[in-house]
Design a protein around this motif. Structure first.
Motif, PDB file in Angstrom:
ATOM      1  N   VAL A   1       0.835  -1.208   0.000  1.00 25.26           N
ATOM      2  CA  VAL A   1       0.000   0.000   0.000  1.00 25.26           C
ATOM      3  C   VAL A   1       0.873   1.262   0.000  1.00 25.26           C
ATOM      4  O   VAL A   1       0.575   2.233  -0.693  1.00 25.26           O
ATOM      5  CB  VAL A   1      -0.952  -0.018   1.224  1.00 25.26           C
ATOM      6  N   VAL A   2       1.983   1.218   0.742  1.00 28.84           N
ATOM      7  CA  VAL A   2       2.869   2.381   0.814  1.00 28.84           C
ATOM      8  C   VAL A   2       3.819   2.435  -0.379  1.00 28.84           C
ATOM      9  O   VAL A   2       3.921   3.461  -1.068  1.00 28.84           O
ATOM     10  CB  VAL A   2       3.666   2.374   2.141  1.00 28.84           C
ATOM     11  N   GLU A   3       4.495   1.321  -0.649  1.00 27.54           N
ATOM     12  CA  GLU A   3       5.554   1.341  -1.664  1.00 27.54           C
ATOM     13  C   GLU A   3       5.033   1.319  -3.092  1.00 27.54           C
ATOM     14  O   GLU A   3       5.597   1.992  -3.967  1.00 27.54           O
ATOM     15  CB  GLU A   3       6.504   0.164  -1.433  1.00 27.54           C
ATOM     16  N   GLU A   4       3.976   0.558  -3.351  1.00 27.30           N
ATOM     17  CA  GLU A   4       3.452   0.468  -4.714  1.00 27.30           C
ATOM     18  C   GLU A   4       2.361   1.494  -5.004  1.00 27.30           C
ATOM     19  O   GLU A   4       2.340   2.104  -6.073  1.00 27.30           O
ATOM     20  CB  GLU A   4       2.901  -0.939  -4.987  1.00 27.30           C
ATOM     21  N   LEU A   5       1.443   1.665  -4.048  1.00 24.02           N
ATOM     22  CA  LEU A   5       0.286   2.534  -4.292  1.00 24.02           C
ATOM     23  C   LEU A   5       0.528   3.975  -3.872  1.00 24.02           C
ATOM     24  O   LEU A   5      -0.245   4.854  -4.234  1.00 24.02           O
ATOM     25  CB  LEU A   5      -0.954   1.976  -3.584  1.00 24.02           C
ATOM     26  N   GLY A   6       1.578   4.215  -3.081  1.00 23.51           N
ATOM     27  CA  GLY A   6       1.952   5.594  -2.759  1.00 23.51           C
ATOM     28  C   GLY A   6       1.236   6.226  -1.594  1.00 23.51           C
ATOM     29  O   GLY A   6       1.268   7.450  -1.432  1.00 23.51           O
ATOM     30  N   PHE A   7       0.573   5.410  -0.733  1.00 17.95           N
ATOM     31  CA  PHE A   7      -0.024   5.969   0.480  1.00 17.95           C
ATOM     32  C   PHE A   7       1.097   6.514   1.373  1.00 17.95           C
ATOM     33  O   PHE A   7       2.240   6.062   1.326  1.00 17.95           O
ATOM     34  CB  PHE A   7      -0.766   4.881   1.261  1.00 17.95           C
ATOM     35  N   ASP A   8       0.746   7.466   2.231  1.00 21.44           N
ATOM     36  CA  ASP A   8       1.732   8.021   3.156  1.00 21.44           C
ATOM     37  C   ASP A   8       2.057   7.037   4.274  1.00 21.44           C
ATOM     38  O   ASP A   8       3.213   6.922   4.689  1.00 21.44           O
ATOM     39  CB  ASP A   8       1.207   9.340   3.736  1.00 21.44           C
ATOM     40  N   GLU A   9       1.040   6.344   4.774  1.00 23.60           N
ATOM     41  CA  GLU A   9       1.245   5.345   5.816  1.00 23.60           C
ATOM     42  C   GLU A   9       0.183   4.269   5.681  1.00 23.60           C
ATOM     43  O   GLU A   9      -0.866   4.489   5.079  1.00 23.60           O
ATOM     44  CB  GLU A   9       1.173   5.961   7.225  1.00 23.60           C
ATOM     45  N   CYS A  10       0.460   3.099   6.295  1.00 21.75           N
ATOM     46  CA  CYS A  10      -0.531   2.029   6.345  1.00 21.75           C
ATOM     47  C   CYS A  10      -0.410   1.317   7.675  1.00 21.75           C
ATOM     48  O   CYS A  10       0.695   0.971   8.112  1.00 21.75           O
ATOM     49  CB  CYS A  10      -0.336   1.052   5.186  1.00 21.75           C
ATOM     50  N   ILE A  11      -1.541   1.105   8.311  1.00 26.15           N
ATOM     51  CA  ILE A  11      -1.595   0.445   9.618  1.00 26.15           C
ATOM     52  C   ILE A  11      -2.061  -1.001   9.431  1.00 26.15           C
ATOM     53  O   ILE A  11      -3.079  -1.254   8.772  1.00 26.15           O
ATOM     54  CB  ILE A  11      -2.567   1.189  10.550  1.00 26.15           C
ATOM     55  N   ASP A  12      -1.316  -1.926  10.017  1.00 29.61           N
ATOM     56  CA  ASP A  12      -1.707  -3.337  10.010  1.00 29.61           C
ATOM     57  C   ASP A  12      -2.693  -3.551  11.158  1.00 29.61           C
ATOM     58  O   ASP A  12      -2.292  -3.653  12.322  1.00 29.61           O
ATOM     59  CB  ASP A  12      -0.463  -4.210  10.186  1.00 29.61           C
ATOM     60  N   TYR A  13      -3.980  -3.627  10.823  1.00 34.57           N
ATOM     61  CA  TYR A  13      -4.989  -3.721  11.877  1.00 34.57           C
ATOM     62  C   TYR A  13      -4.875  -5.035  12.660  1.00 34.57           C
ATOM     63  O   TYR A  13      -5.329  -5.130  13.804  1.00 34.57           O
ATOM     64  CB  TYR A  13      -6.400  -3.566  11.306  1.00 34.57           C
ATOM     65  N   LYS A  14      -4.230  -6.042  12.082  1.00 37.63           N
ATOM     66  CA  LYS A  14      -4.077  -7.317  12.782  1.00 37.63           C
ATOM     67  C   LYS A  14      -3.132  -7.207  13.975  1.00 37.63           C
ATOM     68  O   LYS A  14      -3.131  -8.079  14.855  1.00 37.63           O
ATOM     69  CB  LYS A  14      -3.579  -8.394  11.811  1.00 37.63           C
ATOM     70  N   GLN A  15      -2.330  -6.148  14.003  1.00 34.60           N
ATOM     71  CA  GLN A  15      -1.428  -5.919  15.128  1.00 34.60           C
ATOM     72  C   GLN A  15      -2.115  -5.178  16.275  1.00 34.60           C
ATOM     73  O   GLN A  15      -1.493  -4.909  17.303  1.00 34.60           O
ATOM     74  CB  GLN A  15      -0.200  -5.115  14.660  1.00 34.60           C
ATOM     75  N   HIS A  16      -3.385  -4.829  16.082  1.00 30.04           N
ATOM     76  CA  HIS A  16      -4.105  -4.032  17.081  1.00 30.04           C
ATOM     77  C   HIS A  16      -5.429  -4.724  17.399  1.00 30.04           C
ATOM     78  O   HIS A  16      -6.426  -4.532  16.705  1.00 30.04           O
ATOM     79  CB  HIS A  16      -4.332  -2.616  16.552  1.00 30.04           C
ATOM     80  N   PRO A  17      -5.454  -5.528  18.469  1.00 30.08           N
ATOM     81  CA  PRO A  17      -6.615  -6.381  18.742  1.00 30.08           C
ATOM     82  C   PRO A  17      -7.840  -5.659  19.302  1.00 30.08           C
ATOM     83  O   PRO A  17      -8.915  -6.237  19.355  1.00 30.08           O
ATOM     84  CB  PRO A  17      -6.067  -7.386  19.773  1.00 30.08           C
ATOM     85  N   ASP A  18      -7.669  -4.413  19.730  1.00 28.05           N
ATOM     86  CA  ASP A  18      -8.820  -3.713  20.303  1.00 28.05           C
ATOM     87  C   ASP A  18      -8.868  -2.273  19.806  1.00 28.05           C
ATOM     88  O   ASP A  18      -7.935  -1.772  19.170  1.00 28.05           O
ATOM     89  CB  ASP A  18      -8.787  -3.745  21.839  1.00 28.05           C
ATOM     90  N   VAL A  19      -9.985  -1.614  20.105  1.00 31.58           N
ATOM     91  CA  VAL A  19     -10.211  -0.246  19.623  1.00 31.58           C
ATOM     92  C   VAL A  19      -9.169   0.718  20.179  1.00 31.58           C
ATOM     93  O   VAL A  19      -8.671   1.593  19.463  1.00 31.58           O
ATOM     94  CB  VAL A  19     -11.637   0.220  19.982  1.00 31.58           C
ATOM     95  N   LYS A  20      -8.820   0.564  21.451  1.00 31.29           N
ATOM     96  CA  LYS A  20      -7.860   1.480  22.080  1.00 31.29           C
ATOM     97  C   LYS A  20      -6.507   1.440  21.384  1.00 31.29           C
ATOM     98  O   LYS A  20      -5.915   2.478  21.078  1.00 31.29           O
ATOM     99  CB  LYS A  20      -7.707   1.126  23.561  1.00 31.29           C
ATOM    100  N   SER A  21      -6.018   0.234  21.097  1.00 34.33           N
ATOM    101  CA  SER A  21      -4.726   0.078  20.432  1.00 34.33           C
ATOM    102  C   SER A  21      -4.771   0.625  19.006  1.00 34.33           C
ATOM    103  O   SER A  21      -3.853   1.327  18.563  1.00 34.33           O
ATOM    104  CB  SER A  21      -4.339  -1.402  20.412  1.00 34.33           C
ATOM    105  N   LEU A  22      -5.857   0.330  18.284  1.00 33.32           N
ATOM    106  CA  LEU A  22      -5.982   0.804  16.910  1.00 33.32           C
ATOM    107  C   LEU A  22      -6.123   2.322  16.866  1.00 33.32           C
ATOM    108  O   LEU A  22      -5.557   2.993  15.993  1.00 33.32           O
ATOM    109  CB  LEU A  22      -7.185   0.135  16.243  1.00 33.32           C
TER     110      LEU A  22
END
Length: 339
Positions: free
Chosen positions: A190-211
């Motif tokens: 998403v960042v390197e090919e599509l050129g987004f500024d950042e991308c968050i891996d939601y699988k690394q954040h199991p709850d709303v607070k962490s995300l």
């Protein structure tokens, strides 16, 4: 000699998560053409998340997929026989041929079949970046979020066919694009090919607070626009970081496609932040398709809009590819190659 057509039918309604047993591969002979009809050999079939909702009998924005009939779906292909003056053998076309190898079309009905130019745009792209997913991205971003230069736009399912286009279209308009995707490989793409500024891996954040904390770090100036494809905890986390007068384009809620409840933790933020939240179905806005396709086609033809395709081989592979799509196993647009 008659032509044999292979089709995949929906033969039962899923109870919760769909399985391959909900589908059946059938064969039938192609009928002789009547005046005005066209026979298309489909080259690619589009698989899309909306198909899961159509498999249910519950109330929705469209009629349910009938049982024991060809599964709905967008297709691109080539005219192989014609009794219609507007289409000749060899024309490349896009339509809704469904999960089948051949499509017999009454081409006198306006809009059921569109000729496309493959000189600068690959045929398969008319099912993705220069097709329904691309126009979906364009409409939600341009007509609902309408980002200004310098604003921050967040996109869920950012590595998918729709989400990937949203972020790139936001960048074209001078906005900052932050994606959410599942897994480090997808986020890297998403960042390197599509050129987004950042991308968050939601699988690394199991709850709303962490995300929400991850979104705060990625969006230090808050969130001005959000393109929603998922729902659930991702929507809750985004709303906690949303700015006053932020806009949300509600495109999909894949977290609830199998009947799961999708509660919203803090709906009061809609009022507190004076948010605009609008759901849309892109087929109800055909008036903007020419404008959208002109921009999308130009960006793809000039290499300024990047996209990735995941391609399953052969009609028989369609059910498993579709089940994989619902689990996020695809990168970019999920297609089935039929020829």
């Amino acid at each position: 000699m008659s032509t044999t057509n292979r089709q995949i039918h929906l033969v039962s309604r899923p109870q919760g998560e769909p399985t391959a047993d909900n589908f059946k591969l059938v064969e039938s002979a192609v009928s002789a053409l009547a005046p005005g009809q066209v026979l298309v050999r489909n080259h690619y079939l589009s698989l899309d998340p909306y198909m899961r909702g159509r498999m249910n009998e519950s109330k929705s924005y469209a009629q349910p997929q009938p049982l024991n009939e060809v599964m709905i779906g967008g297709t691109v292909g080539e005219v192989v026989e014609s009794r219609n003056e507007h289409f000749k053998v060899g024309d490349k076309v896009v339509g809704y041929g469904g999960w089948q190898e051949y499509q017999l079309v009454d081409a006198t009905q306006r809009g059921v079949l569109q000729k496309v130019d493959t000189t600068h745009i690959p045929l398969a792209a008319y099912l993705g970046a220069v097709g329904m997913p691309g126009v979906t991205a364009w409409y939600g971003l341009v007509k609902i979020i309408n980002p200004k230069a310098g604003e921050t736009v967040v996109v869920s399912a950012a590595s998918g066919a729709v989400g990937g286009a949203v972020g790139q279209l936001a960048k074209v308009r001078g906005a900052r694009a932050v994606g959410l995707a599942g897994g480090p490989d997808k986020c890297r793409q998403v960042v390197e090919e599509l050129g987004f500024d950042e991308c968050i891996d939601y699988k690394q954040h199991p709850d709303v607070k962490s995300l929400s904390a991850a979104l705060k770090a990625a969006c230090p100036n808050g969130i001005d626009g959000y393109f929603e494809n998922v729902g659930g905890k991702i929507l809750d986390a985004v709303m906690l970081r949303a700015n006053a007068f932020s806009r949300i384009a509600m495109c999909g809620m894949i977290s609830g496609y199998n009947g799961e409840p999708i509660p919203m933790q803090a709906p009061q933020l809609i009022l507190v932040n004076r948010m605009k939240i609008e759901g849309f179905i892109v087929s109800e806005h055909m008036d903007v398709w020419p404008e959208a396709l002109k921009e999308l086609g130009t960006l793809v033809a000039t290499g300024k809009l990047k996209y990735r395709e995941t391609v399953a081989d052969g009609l028989a592979a369609a059910p498993e590819a579709f089940l994989g799509l619902l689990k996020g196993k695809n990168f970019g647009k999920q297609l089935v190659k039929l020829i």
